[in-house]
Design an enzyme around this catalytic site. Structure first.
Site, PDB file in Angstrom:
ATOM      1  N   LYS A 123       6.895 -54.294  31.815  1.00 35.93           N
ATOM      2  CA  LYS A 123       7.323 -52.962  31.333  1.00 35.93           C
ATOM      3  C   LYS A 123       6.189 -51.954  31.204  1.00 35.93           C
ATOM      4  CE  LYS A 123       7.005 -53.948  26.414  1.00 35.93           C
ATOM      5  NZ  LYS A 123       7.636 -54.668  25.308  1.00 35.93           N
ATOM      6  N   ARG A 129      12.167 -55.430  13.764  1.00 32.12           N
ATOM      7  CA  ARG A 129      12.626 -54.686  14.934  1.00 32.12           C
ATOM      8  C   ARG A 129      13.938 -55.358  15.319  1.00 32.12           C
ATOM      9  NH1 ARG A 129       9.289 -53.676  20.489  1.00 32.12           N
ATOM     10  NH2 ARG A 129      10.487 -55.501  21.087  1.00 32.12           N
TER      11      ARG A 129
HETATM   12  C1  LIG Z   1       7.045 -55.735  25.125  1.00 37.18           C
HETATM   13  C2  LIG Z   1       7.719 -56.984  24.794  1.00 37.18           C
HETATM   14  C3  LIG Z   1       7.121 -58.203  25.128  1.00 37.18           C
HETATM   15  C4  LIG Z   1       5.746 -58.290  25.755  1.00 37.18           C
HETATM   16  O1  LIG Z   1       4.789 -57.861  24.840  1.00 37.18           O
HETATM   17  P1  LIG Z   1       3.211 -57.944  25.183  1.00 37.18           P
HETATM   18  O2  LIG Z   1       2.555 -57.542  23.923  1.00 37.18           O
HETATM   19  O3  LIG Z   1       2.988 -56.955  26.289  1.00 37.18           O
HETATM   20  O4  LIG Z   1       2.933 -59.326  25.594  1.00 37.18           O
HETATM   21  C5  LIG Z   1       7.810 -59.358  24.845  1.00 37.18           C
HETATM   22  N1  LIG Z   1       9.030 -59.323  24.274  1.00 37.18           N
HETATM   23  C6  LIG Z   1       9.641 -58.179  23.949  1.00 37.18           C
HETATM   24  C7  LIG Z   1      10.998 -58.230  23.337  1.00 37.18           C
HETATM   25  C8  LIG Z   1       9.008 -56.964  24.184  1.00 37.18           C
HETATM   26  O5  LIG Z   1       9.621 -55.832  23.855  1.00 37.18           O
END
Ligand SMILES: *Cc1c(COP(=O)(O)O)cnc(C)c1O
Length: 365
Positions: free
Chosen positions: A36, A136
């Site tokens: 992402k 969250r």
């Molecule tokens: C962004 C996200 C991740 C990945 O997070 P990083 O800190 O980039 O490893 C994993 N799970 C969810 C639900 C996220 O929103």
């Protein structure tokens, strides 16, 4: 080369990914590679796959769709992809169309996914996310059993597992207390329903200290982590410390000087709001300083997420201008200045169409 540009060293990303795959495999934990922060980059997604990651995740269905439909990376056509943000009701159909699996917390959404999957004659997998304290996304633990029952009653939906996400909204650290709580929830779902949960997705890059820090740690039922930042920037995300043996400089942002002048350190005139309404950060310099403007701005980067080279300091920014001060060297108009990026700057640079992405070394796909 064009400026501004983000140079992405795919060899370094490959190294980071394959190193984490190997280390986590010793704890029987697989990785879902999270794209992402890269706007679903096909080059980065396929590099993760070459490095031994077997599944990808992204928070935006648009990114998943783009990776799926890309002609330049055949490996992305049928790799398992998970939408890691709860789908919008309005995107249920697209979610089923492009993602194999999605993370979910709302029964109304899962019902819509069930209907969409029925229409498309498919089965859609869901990971039920539980709230473990970061506040969250997540089903409250006491509601999990009832939710699982409701989901089991829906056609065309399979529960592939349970997950949790910490350290994002409130900065709650993954530790043996909350991870053991997740394992116990998995056990209780399995005993209640006589089922086996394939995936127990314990979290993100913030989980690495817990998963790899101490040989003695019992990782319990957790068999998957969703990792983005650790692969891309080589750091764990609780304290942003470099992870041993990983590259922290796979990404370099370069911007070009468009003005370079001696200017007063302090502004003149009555001070009101800035372009973004916030008070300007006060300069602690006096007299005259050597100031330069780079052709990049808040539209393209988060100025707080830039690490300037030695002798250069970021002192301000507006939509299209980044103001730096360099008292020991004269920056010249046309000169390029390289920055290391933190997550916030990377995210925005990848999203800005004005920042050219230059992939180094390995061929994509
Ligand atoms: C962004 C996200 C991740 C990945 O997070 P990083 O800190 O980039 O490893 C994993 N799970 C969810 C639900 C996220 O929103």
């Amino acid at each position: 080369m064009p400026a501004p540009r983000l140079e992405i060293d795919l060899d370094k990303i490959y190294h980071n990914a394959t190193t984490l795959v190997t280390r986590l495999a010793r704890r029987a934990i697989s990785i879902t590679g999270v794209t992402k922060a890269t706007l679903g980059s096909v080059e980065i997604g396929s590099t993760m796959l070459r490095a031994g990651i077997a599944a990808l995740g992204d928070s935006r269905i648009e990114n998943i769709r783009a990776m799926r439909l890309s002609d330049s990376a055949p490996s992305l056509k049928d790799v398992p992809m998970t939408l890691i943000r709860s789908p919008m009701l309005s995107q249920a159909m697209q979610t089923v169309l492009y993602a194999d699996c999605s993370c979910n917390t709302e029964i109304a959404v899962i019902e819509a996914l069930s209907l969409a999957a029925g229409t498309l004659n498919r089965t859609h997998q869901v990971v039920l996310m539980v709230e473990l304290g970061d506040l969250r996304e997540g089903i409250m633990p006491e509601d999990l059993i009832v939710t699982v029952q409701e989901v089991l009653d829906l056609p065309n939906i399979e529960i592939s597992g349970i997950g949790a996400n910490l350290a994002c909204r409130s900065g709650v650290a993954p530790d043996s207390t909350n991870m053991n709580a997740l394992s116990r929830l998995v056990d209780s779902v399995e005993t209640t329903f006589g089922m086996t949960l394939e995936t127990v997705s314990g979290g993100n890059s913030a989980n690495l200290a817990w998963a790899l820090g101490d040989e003695e740690t019992d990782t319990g039922r957790i068999n998957n982590l969703r990792l983005g930042e650790a692969i891309l920037l080589g750091r764990e995300t609780l304290h942003r410390r470099p992870i041993d043996g990983l590259h922290t400089d796979a990404m370099t942002l370069t911007a070009e000087v468009i003005e370079s002048k001696l200017k007063p350190a302090q502004p003149t005139g009555q001070i009101a709001q800035t372009a973004f309404g916030d008070p300007a950060p006060a300069s602690n310099h006096q007299g005259t300083v050597r100031q330069a403007i780079l052709a990049i701005g808040i539209q393209d980067i988060d100025p707080a997420g830039l690490q300037a080279p030695e002798g250069v300091e970021v002192v301000g920014a507006s939509s299209d201008h980044l103001i730096v001060q360099a008292d020991r060297t004269e920056l010249l108009v046309g000169q390029e200045i390289p920055f290391q990026v933190k997550y916030s700057a990377l995210l925005r640079a990848m999203t800005s169409p004005f920042v050219v992405k230059v992939f180094g070394d390995r061929a994509a796909a």
